[in-house]
Scaffold this motif. Structure first.
Motif, short mmCIF file in Angstrom:
data_model
loop_
_atom_site.label_atom_id
_atom_site.label_comp_id
_atom_site.label_asym_id
_atom_site.label_seq_id
_atom_site.Cartn_x
_atom_site.Cartn_y
_atom_site.Cartn_z
N CYS A 225 1.73 6.21 9.80
CA CYS A 225 1.53 4.90 9.17
C CYS A 225 0.87 3.93 10.14
O CYS A 225 -0.08 3.22 9.77
CB CYS A 225 2.87 4.32 8.71
SG CYS A 225 3.64 5.17 7.31
N GLN A 226 1.36 3.90 11.38
CA GLN A 226 0.81 2.98 12.37
C GLN A 226 -0.63 3.35 12.72
O GLN A 226 -1.49 2.47 12.90
CB GLN A 226 1.70 2.98 13.61
CG GLN A 226 3.07 2.38 13.37
CD GLN A 226 4.02 2.56 14.54
OE1 GLN A 226 3.86 3.46 15.38
NE2 GLN A 226 5.03 1.69 14.61
N LYS B 281 3.89 -2.73 3.69
CA LYS B 281 3.63 -4.05 3.14
C LYS B 281 3.01 -4.89 4.24
O LYS B 281 3.49 -4.87 5.39
CB LYS B 281 4.94 -4.68 2.64
CG LYS B 281 4.77 -6.00 1.90
CD LYS B 281 6.13 -6.47 1.36
CE LYS B 281 5.98 -7.77 0.58
NZ LYS B 281 7.29 -8.23 0.03
N THR B 282 1.94 -5.63 3.91
CA THR B 282 1.19 -6.31 4.95
C THR B 282 0.63 -7.64 4.48
O THR B 282 0.43 -7.86 3.28
CB THR B 282 0.03 -5.41 5.45
OG1 THR B 282 -0.68 -6.08 6.49
CG2 THR B 282 -0.95 -5.11 4.31
N ARG B 283 0.38 -8.52 5.44
CA ARG B 283 -0.41 -9.72 5.20
C ARG B 283 -1.86 -9.39 5.55
O ARG B 283 -2.13 -8.48 6.33
CB ARG B 283 0.07 -10.87 6.08
CG ARG B 283 1.50 -11.31 5.82
CD ARG B 283 1.60 -12.13 4.57
NE ARG B 283 2.98 -12.55 4.29
CZ ARG B 283 3.33 -13.26 3.25
NH1 ARG B 283 2.41 -13.66 2.38
NH2 ARG B 283 4.60 -13.58 3.05
N LEU B 284 -2.78 -10.14 4.97
CA LEU B 284 -4.19 -9.98 5.31
C LEU B 284 -4.69 -11.24 5.99
O LEU B 284 -4.44 -12.36 5.52
CB LEU B 284 -5.03 -9.72 4.05
CG LEU B 284 -4.82 -8.40 3.31
CD1 LEU B 284 -5.84 -8.27 2.18
CD2 LEU B 284 -4.92 -7.20 4.25
N VAL C 113 2.91 -6.20 9.52
CA VAL C 113 3.11 -5.00 8.71
C VAL C 113 4.57 -4.55 8.78
O VAL C 113 5.17 -4.49 9.85
CB VAL C 113 2.20 -3.86 9.20
CG1 VAL C 113 2.38 -2.62 8.32
CG2 VAL C 113 0.74 -4.31 9.20
N SER C 114 5.14 -4.24 7.63
CA SER C 114 6.48 -3.64 7.57
C SER C 114 6.36 -2.31 6.83
O SER C 114 5.61 -2.20 5.86
CB SER C 114 7.47 -4.57 6.85
OG SER C 114 7.04 -4.84 5.53
N TYR C 115 7.08 -1.31 7.32
CA TYR C 115 6.97 0.04 6.77
C TYR C 115 8.19 0.35 5.92
O TYR C 115 9.33 0.15 6.34
CB TYR C 115 6.81 1.05 7.91
CG TYR C 115 5.60 0.76 8.76
CD1 TYR C 115 4.33 1.16 8.36
CD2 TYR C 115 5.73 0.05 9.96
CE1 TYR C 115 3.21 0.87 9.14
CE2 TYR C 115 4.62 -0.23 10.75
CZ TYR C 115 3.37 0.18 10.32
OH TYR C 115 2.26 -0.12 11.09
N GLY C 116 7.94 0.83 4.71
CA GLY C 116 9.02 1.11 3.78
C GLY C 116 9.87 2.30 4.21
O GLY C 116 9.41 3.18 4.96
N LEU D 95 0.85 -1.19 0.00
CA LEU D 95 0.00 0.00 0.00
C LEU D 95 0.88 1.24 0.00
O LEU D 95 1.79 1.37 0.84
CB LEU D 95 -0.94 0.00 1.22
CG LEU D 95 -1.95 1.15 1.33
CD1 LEU D 95 -3.19 0.70 2.12
CD2 LEU D 95 -1.35 2.40 2.01
N ASP D 96 0.62 2.16 -0.92
CA ASP D 96 1.34 3.42 -1.00
C ASP D 96 0.34 4.56 -1.17
O ASP D 96 -0.66 4.42 -1.90
CB ASP D 96 2.31 3.43 -2.18
CG ASP D 96 3.45 2.43 -2.00
OD1 ASP D 96 4.37 2.71 -1.21
OD2 ASP D 96 3.39 1.36 -2.65
N SER D 97 0.60 5.65 -0.49
CA SER D 97 -0.27 6.82 -0.62
C SER D 97 0.48 8.06 -0.13
O SER D 97 1.57 7.96 0.44
CB SER D 97 -1.55 6.62 0.20
OG SER D 97 -2.43 7.72 0.04
#
Length: 256
Positions: free
Chosen positions: A200-201, A172-175, A188-191, A154-156
């Protein structure tokens, strides 16, 4: 068995089959702004059972469905067994269930559908209900990508309050599915491109509270997911639909 496919195909069978199938098909089609394909199948053997409101089963298969909220679904399938309907209501152009029923379901959204959905006013408005440090948020285009490893990128860009600069969101995340009804961002990992980790969190927490299937289900229908799969640029949900009333088009949808 009677089958109706949207288009100009003839409807075989006896009059009871035709009446029930036409009513069911019309009621379903009214729930969507557009449909590339919509097929309704009512099963009753012998056909005379329909006049007592007894149906052996009902199958619905739709493709390229655009909802009035702007959400698009690549495919949607529901398979209902042994349902009782009010046959008299059919002549009023209505479909009424005599008792609650369940359906096996399969719903598929492409990566393109996910991107379109996250950028509809329907979801953007829900995302902007989040405030950060007391400031409102304005989201620019949200970009989603289904990765080969089954994760979601996800990017925004987000403007906090009236700030001139936009904050970069990249994660980047799992669902996963919690309690069969809440879609959750996990692992979740943050770029490195993210400019505000706290924002982000906070966004992830907000999305995890927002993505409750009960908030998106049609009136009279409750969705429960047993399996969620991200693969081949698609999100696929498998589960059950608990149906207490046959869904109807709302006044808001009718005005759309």
């Amino acid at each position: 068995m009677t089958s109706i496919v949207f288009g100009n195909l003839p409807v075989p069978g006896q009059s009871g089959d035709r009446v029930v199938s036409k009513a069911v098909t019309a009621a379903i089609s009214a729930l969507f702004r557009q449909a590339e394909k919509l097929e309704a199948i009512v099963r009753a053997e012998p056909v005379a059972k329909l006049f007592q409101g007894s149906v052996d089963g009902f199958d619905f298969i739709g493709k390229g469905l655009l909802m009035y909220s702007g959400l698009r679904v690549e495919s949607m399938e529901f398979y209902v067994q042994s349902v009782a309907i009010d046959f008299g209501a059919i002549f009023k152009g209505q479909v009424k269930l005599k008792q609650a029923t369940q359906a096996n379901m399969r719903i598929e959204l492409t990566e393109e559908d996910l991107n379109a959905s996250f950028n509809t006013p329907f979801l953007v408005e829900k995302m902007q209900q989040l405030t950060f440090n007391g400031e409102s948020l304005t989201f620019e285009t949200v970009e989603l990508k289904v990765e080969d490893d089954g994760s979601l990128q996800l990017d925004s860009r987000v403007r906090v309050g009236y700030a001139a600069e936009r904050e970069k969101i990249s994660l980047k995340t799992r669902l996963e599915v919690e309690n069969r009804r809440r879609i959750q961002f996990t692992d979740v990992s943050y770029g490195d491109e993210s400019t505000n980790l706290d924002l982000c969190q906070a966004l992830v927490e907000h999305l995890n509270n927002m993505l409750d299937l009960d908030k998106f289900a049609l009136d009279g229908m409750q969705l429960r997911v047993d399996q969620l799969r991200l693969r081949n640029q698609k999100l696929t949900l498998y589960g059950m639909a608990n149906i207490t009333n046959f869904p109807r088009r709302t006044a808001t949808q009718a005005a759309a």
